[in-house]
Design a protein around this motif. Structure first.
Motif, PDB file in Angstrom:
ATOM      1  N   SER A 163       0.829  -1.211   0.000  1.00 45.25           N
ATOM      2  CA  SER A 163       0.000   0.000   0.000  1.00 45.25           C
ATOM      3  C   SER A 163       0.860   1.256   0.000  1.00 45.25           C
ATOM      4  O   SER A 163       0.565   2.219  -0.723  1.00 45.25           O
ATOM      5  N   ASP A 164       1.931   1.252   0.791  1.00 43.18           N
ATOM      6  CA  ASP A 164       2.829   2.415   0.826  1.00 43.18           C
ATOM      7  C   ASP A 164       3.463   2.655  -0.534  1.00 43.18           C
ATOM      8  O   ASP A 164       3.576   3.811  -0.982  1.00 43.18           O
ATOM      9  N   HIS A 165       3.889   1.572  -1.184  1.00 45.70           N
ATOM     10  CA  HIS A 165       4.477   1.712  -2.524  1.00 45.70           C
ATOM     11  C   HIS A 165       3.458   2.277  -3.509  1.00 45.70           C
ATOM     12  O   HIS A 165       3.787   3.139  -4.337  1.00 45.70           O
ATOM     13  N   PHE A 166       2.214   1.784  -3.428  1.00 49.52           N
ATOM     14  CA  PHE A 166       1.200   2.257  -4.365  1.00 49.52           C
ATOM     15  C   PHE A 166       0.863   3.723  -4.115  1.00 49.52           C
ATOM     16  O   PHE A 166       0.683   4.497  -5.067  1.00 49.52           O
ATOM     17  N   VAL A 167       0.752   4.125  -2.852  1.00 48.53           N
ATOM     18  CA  VAL A 167       0.480   5.529  -2.541  1.00 48.53           C
ATOM     19  C   VAL A 167       1.568   6.420  -3.113  1.00 48.53           C
ATOM     20  O   VAL A 167       1.292   7.454  -3.740  1.00 48.53           O
ATOM     21  N   GLU A 168       2.812   5.997  -2.937  1.00 51.58           N
ATOM     22  CA  GLU A 168       3.942   6.788  -3.439  1.00 51.58           C
ATOM     23  C   GLU A 168       3.887   6.913  -4.964  1.00 51.58           C
ATOM     24  O   GLU A 168       4.018   8.006  -5.519  1.00 51.58           O
ATOM     25  N   GLU A 169       3.685   5.784  -5.649  1.00 54.18           N
ATOM     26  CA  GLU A 169       3.705   5.809  -7.114  1.00 54.18           C
ATOM     27  C   GLU A 169       2.465   6.479  -7.685  1.00 54.18           C
ATOM     28  O   GLU A 169       2.537   7.187  -8.700  1.00 54.18           O
ATOM     29  N   SER A 170       1.297   6.290  -7.061  1.00 50.77           N
ATOM     30  CA  SER A 170       0.078   6.910  -7.575  1.00 50.77           C
ATOM     31  C   SER A 170       0.134   8.430  -7.431  1.00 50.77           C
ATOM     32  O   SER A 170      -0.425   9.156  -8.262  1.00 50.77           O
ATOM     33  N   ARG A 171       0.822   8.920  -6.402  1.00 47.87           N
ATOM     34  CA  ARG A 171       1.012  10.374  -6.263  1.00 47.87           C
ATOM     35  C   ARG A 171       1.909  10.893  -7.388  1.00 47.87           C
ATOM     36  O   ARG A 171       1.684  11.980  -7.921  1.00 47.87           O
ATOM     37  N   VAL A 172       2.922  10.112  -7.719  1.00 46.59           N
ATOM     38  CA  VAL A 172       3.808  10.497  -8.827  1.00 46.59           C
ATOM     39  C   VAL A 172       3.024  10.525 -10.136  1.00 46.59           C
ATOM     40  O   VAL A 172       3.146  11.468 -10.938  1.00 46.59           O
ATOM     41  N   LYS A 173       2.188   9.497 -10.379  1.00 45.92           N
ATOM     42  CA  LYS A 173       1.396   9.440 -11.604  1.00 45.92           C
ATOM     43  C   LYS A 173       0.419  10.604 -11.681  1.00 45.92           C
ATOM     44  O   LYS A 173       0.224  11.213 -12.740  1.00 45.92           O
ATOM     45  N   LEU A 174      -0.223  10.933 -10.564  1.00 45.94           N
ATOM     46  CA  LEU A 174      -1.177  12.041 -10.540  1.00 45.94           C
ATOM     47  C   LEU A 174      -0.475  13.359 -10.838  1.00 45.94           C
ATOM     48  O   LEU A 174      -0.982  14.191 -11.606  1.00 45.94           O
TER      49      LEU A 174
END
Length: 438
Positions: A163-174
């Motif tokens: 979940s932490d990895h996804f939060v980090e990467e999804s913020r980058v994508k956004l």
């Protein structure tokens, strides 16, 4: 402290890479044949994974030898010495694989020397991006470890870590989605549509370039689909390079907020096409079930006509009949009728017209968002919705094919430019008439 360590780690990586590019002896792996046979009988993948682990350990040993010299060989000039080992890990296929990390200390400073190869192997896998990709394809965070884990002793695949990895990467994508430059895009059409997503309104703009490719331009989240939200979206597109003075087709769902915002930004350069599918649906919903099919068939036939005047006459004939049957349906048909015929008036080729006469081009993106976001059980505040929505839209963008009839886009562009010139000339004549009268 963290920043200082990152600087030291990057310096160690640079030194290791500089040494590796020089004239160094090749690293050789020695594996007993019996062990190779045993691993191969389990699976070829298991053999390759174990070879990868052994390779990492050999590279670490090679760097230690380069820094501290050969083991058990006295050297008065050496500047570092071996200092045991500790448990560490390297990243292999997005998994933390435990290894024994050798340690080296400096004779002068008595401080530990970071191994560049170890720091590099810890960064060697784009974990966050790997997690993002797998979740976009439907893998849930709860089942991530069971599906992905390949090393029996690997760790770092628990739900909270994923979940932490996804939060980090999804913020980058956004951030990439909301800040990427749009100046170099030659957009011939823009789809603007809104939908209610998990109790909140979502307004999305998707562009169509002259090669037939769809690009996500921007997204806004608001309490309602009002003009303020749409204007903020269009203002952001303007700031990032979209030229609203160019003649362009705007495909919308009929929202007055979207219509007025486009008019205020593009003016006479806007050729607004209201979604024919939405119009047919809105009209027929006022009618009894028995009458819907016939009206739907006749409206579709009118929209398929080659001449805008003939199509308008056919629709007005339906309108006149509906006045005596259901005035509300007749009023819905008359409202914004001309805007539903823009693609007919521009004489666009039929296959391309079918793709641009409705908002299906953006509805497919909403469908992808809904499918991906089914994984979320509880929605929270902050950027939670926007992160998932932005990720899903970018994932959808990577899977979109070129629009049907894209070969006829040059004809659409030429028709809009000619019609725009006629509009400008007409405005100039009207202005001159008013000035003469004054």
């Amino acid at each position: 402290m963290k920043k200082r360590y990152q600087i030291r780690a990057q310096r160690a990586i640079d030194q290791f890479q500089e040494w590796a590019k020089g004239e160094v002896d090749p690293i050789q792996l020695a594996l007993p044949t019996a062990e190779i046979l045993n691993l191969a009988q389990q699976s070829l993948g298991e053999l390759l994974r174990q070879v990868g682990r052994i390779f990492v350990e050999n590279v670490l040993d090679a760097e230690v030898e380069q820094v501290a010299g050969e083991r058990s060989k006295p050297d008065a000039d050496r500047e570092a010495y071996r200092w045991g080992s500790e448990r560490g890990y390297v990243m292999i296929d997005g998994q933390k694989v435990p290894i024994e990390k050798p340690r080296v200390r400096s004779r002068k400073t008595k401080r530990e020397i970071l191994l560049g190869s170890y720091e590099l192997f810890q960064r060697g896998s784009l974990v966050s991006d790997t997690v993002w990709q797998k979740i976009m394809y439907g893998l849930t965070m709860r089942s991530y470890k069971e599906v992905v884990q390949q090393f029996a002793d690997a760790y770092g695949l628990e739900k909270s870590t994923v979940s932490d990895h996804f939060v980090e990467e999804s913020r980058v994508k956004l951030e990439q989605l909301l800040s990427r430059s749009l100046a170099g895009l030659s957009l011939c059409a823009i789809f603007v549509d809104g939908t209610i997503f998990k109790g909140e309104h979502l307004v999305v703009a998707i562009g169509l370039d002259r090669f037939g490719r769809k690009i996500v331009l921007g997204v806004r989240q608001g309490a309602t689909e009002n003009a303020t939200v749409v204007r903020e979206l269009l203002a952001d597109l303007l700031q990032r390079g979209v030229d609203f003075s160019q003649p362009r087709l705007y495909v919308v769902d009929g929202s007055k907020a979207i219509y007025s915002a486009i008019q205020s930004f593009a003016g006479e350069a806007a050729f607004i096409q209201r979604c024919q599918v939405h119009k047919i649906r809105n009209v027929t919903e006022y009618l009894p079930e028995a009458q819907r099919h016939a009206v739907k068939f006749r409206m579709r036939a009118a929209y398929l006509m080659d001449n805008a005047a003939d199509a308008k006459n056919a629709l007005f004939q339906i309108h006149d009949e509906l006045v005596s049957i259901n005035p509300s349906a007749a009023g819905s048909l008359a409202e914004g009728l001309d805007d539903t015929l823009t693609v007919v008036d521009l004489r666009i080729q039929h296959k391309l017209r079918q793709a641009l006469s409705c908002t299906n081009g953006i509805e497919s993106g909403f469908s992808m968002v809904n499918r991906i976001c089914l994984q979320v059980k509880r929605w929270q505040g902050g950027d939670h919705r926007l992160r998932w929505i932005g990720s899903a839209l970018l994932f959808a963008e990577s899977r979109w094919n070129r629009i049907h009839g894209y070969r006829y886009i040059p004809g659409l562009v030429a028709s809009m430019e000619n019609a725009y010139q006629i509009r400008v000339q007409h405005q100039q004549k009207v202005l001159a008439r008013h000035l003469g009268a004054a």
